[in-house]
Design an enzyme around this catalytic site. Sequence first.
Site, mmCIF file in Angstrom:
data_model
loop_
_atom_site.group_PDB
_atom_site.id
_atom_site.type_symbol
_atom_site.label_atom_id
_atom_site.label_comp_id
_atom_site.label_asym_id
_atom_site.label_seq_id
_atom_site.Cartn_x
_atom_site.Cartn_y
_atom_site.Cartn_z
ATOM 1 C CB VAL A 63 3.227 6.923 -10.867
ATOM 2 C CG1 VAL A 63 2.111 7.299 -11.817
ATOM 3 C CG2 VAL A 63 3.519 5.424 -10.915
ATOM 4 C CG ASN A 89 -5.355 1.903 -13.723
ATOM 5 O OD1 ASN A 89 -5.923 0.871 -13.376
ATOM 6 N ND2 ASN A 89 -4.663 1.983 -14.861
ATOM 7 C CB SER A 152 -5.016 -6.336 -6.664
ATOM 8 O OG SER A 152 -5.017 -7.717 -6.993
ATOM 9 C CE1 TYR A 164 -0.212 -5.638 -8.926
ATOM 10 C CE2 TYR A 164 -1.614 -7.273 -7.869
ATOM 11 C CZ TYR A 164 -1.461 -6.206 -8.741
ATOM 12 O OH TYR A 164 -2.553 -5.713 -9.415
ATOM 13 C CB ALA A 166 3.554 -5.866 0.249
ATOM 14 C CB SER A 167 2.271 -2.659 -3.853
ATOM 15 O OG SER A 167 1.541 -3.439 -4.786
ATOM 16 C CE LYS A 168 -2.276 -2.948 -7.237
ATOM 17 N NZ LYS A 168 -2.583 -1.641 -7.865
#
Length: 254
Positions: A63, A89, A152, A164, A166-168
């Site tokens: 991705v 996902n 999350s 993680y 920050a990405s979510k």
Amino acid sequence: MKLEDIKAIVTGAASGIGRCIALELARAGAKVVGGDLDIDGLKSLETEAVELPGEIYGFQLDVANELSVKEFISLACEKIDDPNTLVNNAGILRDGLLVTRDEDGWLRKLPTAQWKRVIDVNLTGAFFMAREFAAVAIEQNISPALIINISSVTRSGNPGQSNYSASKAGLDADTRTWALELAPFGFRVAGIAPGLTNTPILSRVSPEALAEMTANIPLGRIAEPYEIWQAARFIIECDYLTGGVIDVDGGARF
């Protein structure tokens, strides 16, 4: 939307939450194309789905690679004609503190590559998938259409997970943004924010650390992938839900 009418693309489908969602969709009679870097996992997914009412096809997908995403979307369109649902996902963890001292007293910093890899997969990857999926759906007048982003509970911040979290958090913002932008084309966009879930990613966590984390969950246990699927099913079937993110975390808040 009815489950049997779903033609879905599911990323990160070889294991964990993605695999469960793909199989449950097929169990309900839907057609699914699963993408993942794990070819063996995809092959076993296809095998497991053989006796189900629906269909599952697996293709390798990175991705974080724009060309890979475009090729994957083309393959998906060839297999299931007019895909109307995307489940974003795919995600990875590369945890580390922003700065810390090791046991020898040396100052350690979170490596840039470690930050960037998580953002590339979890956020930019979801952007690539949503953009290409939406472009195809709009061009082919596919409506209604749906995007489900797997976020999350740590999106509000968690020690050791700057990348993680920050990405979510970014994915949540995009969930709302895309819901507003794509509504005129007949799209709904919603998200699910799982708490600790029983997936292979937890194999990296020591039993002691897992027990400590579980103790902080009001319901006293971690989630099963099927419980995340239940939230996905609600989003699919509730045609008035868009722009929101459903927490499935046992009452935990970070």
